[in-house]
Design a protein around this motif. Sequence first.
Motif, short mmCIF file in Angstrom:
data_model
loop_
_atom_site.label_atom_id
_atom_site.label_comp_id
_atom_site.label_asym_id
_atom_site.label_seq_id
_atom_site.Cartn_x
_atom_site.Cartn_y
_atom_site.Cartn_z
N THR A 3 0.82 -1.20 0.00
CA THR A 3 0.00 0.00 0.00
C THR A 3 0.86 1.25 0.00
O THR A 3 0.52 2.25 -0.64
CB THR A 3 -0.93 -0.01 1.22
N LYS A 4 1.99 1.18 0.68
CA LYS A 4 2.88 2.34 0.76
C LYS A 4 3.44 2.69 -0.61
O LYS A 4 3.48 3.87 -1.01
CB LYS A 4 4.01 2.05 1.74
N THR A 5 3.85 1.69 -1.39
CA THR A 5 4.39 1.98 -2.72
C THR A 5 3.29 2.50 -3.66
O THR A 5 3.57 3.34 -4.52
CB THR A 5 5.05 0.73 -3.32
N LYS A 6 2.08 2.00 -3.51
CA LYS A 6 0.98 2.52 -4.33
C LYS A 6 0.73 4.00 -4.03
O LYS A 6 0.53 4.80 -4.95
CB LYS A 6 -0.30 1.72 -4.07
N TRP A 7 0.76 4.37 -2.75
CA TRP A 7 0.58 5.77 -2.38
C TRP A 7 1.70 6.64 -2.95
O TRP A 7 1.46 7.76 -3.40
CB TRP A 7 0.53 5.92 -0.86
N ILE A 8 2.92 6.11 -2.92
CA ILE A 8 4.06 6.87 -3.46
C ILE A 8 3.89 7.06 -4.96
O ILE A 8 4.12 8.16 -5.50
CB ILE A 8 5.38 6.16 -3.11
N SER A 12 3.23 10.69 -6.69
CA SER A 12 4.16 11.25 -7.66
C SER A 12 3.47 11.55 -8.99
O SER A 12 3.75 12.56 -9.64
CB SER A 12 5.35 10.31 -7.86
N LEU A 13 2.52 10.70 -9.40
CA LEU A 13 1.76 10.97 -10.62
C LEU A 13 0.91 12.23 -10.47
O LEU A 13 0.81 13.04 -11.41
CB LEU A 13 0.89 9.77 -10.98
N ALA A 14 0.31 12.41 -9.31
CA ALA A 14 -0.49 13.61 -9.06
C ALA A 14 0.40 14.85 -9.06
O ALA A 14 0.03 15.89 -9.61
CB ALA A 14 -1.23 13.48 -7.74
N LEU A 15 1.58 14.75 -8.46
CA LEU A 15 2.51 15.88 -8.45
C LEU A 15 2.96 16.23 -9.86
O LEU A 15 3.03 17.41 -10.22
CB LEU A 15 3.71 15.55 -7.56
N ILE A 16 3.27 15.22 -10.66
CA ILE A 16 3.67 15.46 -12.04
C ILE A 16 2.54 16.12 -12.82
O ILE A 16 2.76 17.05 -13.60
CB ILE A 16 4.13 14.15 -12.71
N ALA A 17 1.30 15.65 -12.61
CA ALA A 17 0.15 16.24 -13.30
C ALA A 17 -0.03 17.70 -12.92
O ALA A 17 -0.27 18.56 -13.78
CB ALA A 17 -1.11 15.44 -12.99
N VAL A 18 0.09 18.01 -11.64
CA VAL A 18 -0.05 19.40 -11.18
C VAL A 18 1.06 20.27 -11.77
O VAL A 18 0.81 21.40 -12.21
CB VAL A 18 -0.06 19.46 -9.64
#
Length: 76
Positions: A3-8, A12-18
């Motif tokens: 679960t921790k790696t999925k959150w990471i 990171s995908l959300a940060l890249i999108a922003v």
Amino acid sequence: MTTKTKWIIYGSLALIAVLLIAIFSKNIVNGLENLFVKIAIYLIVFCAGWLLGRFGSSRRRNDNERNARNITQAQK
């Protein structure tokens, strides 16, 4: 995957999108403006054509058409 790696990964995908939205925001706004202008032009042309077709073709009926219509109405 835990679960921790999925959150990471999702974070990171959300940060890249922003970041991409922040970098290309001016291009995105210009593209949307162009899209809305095109839609407005299409709507104006469509409405003008519809109005011309609806109200612009009021031709006069000649006597033969009028008589034929009266005959068909009388036969009903």
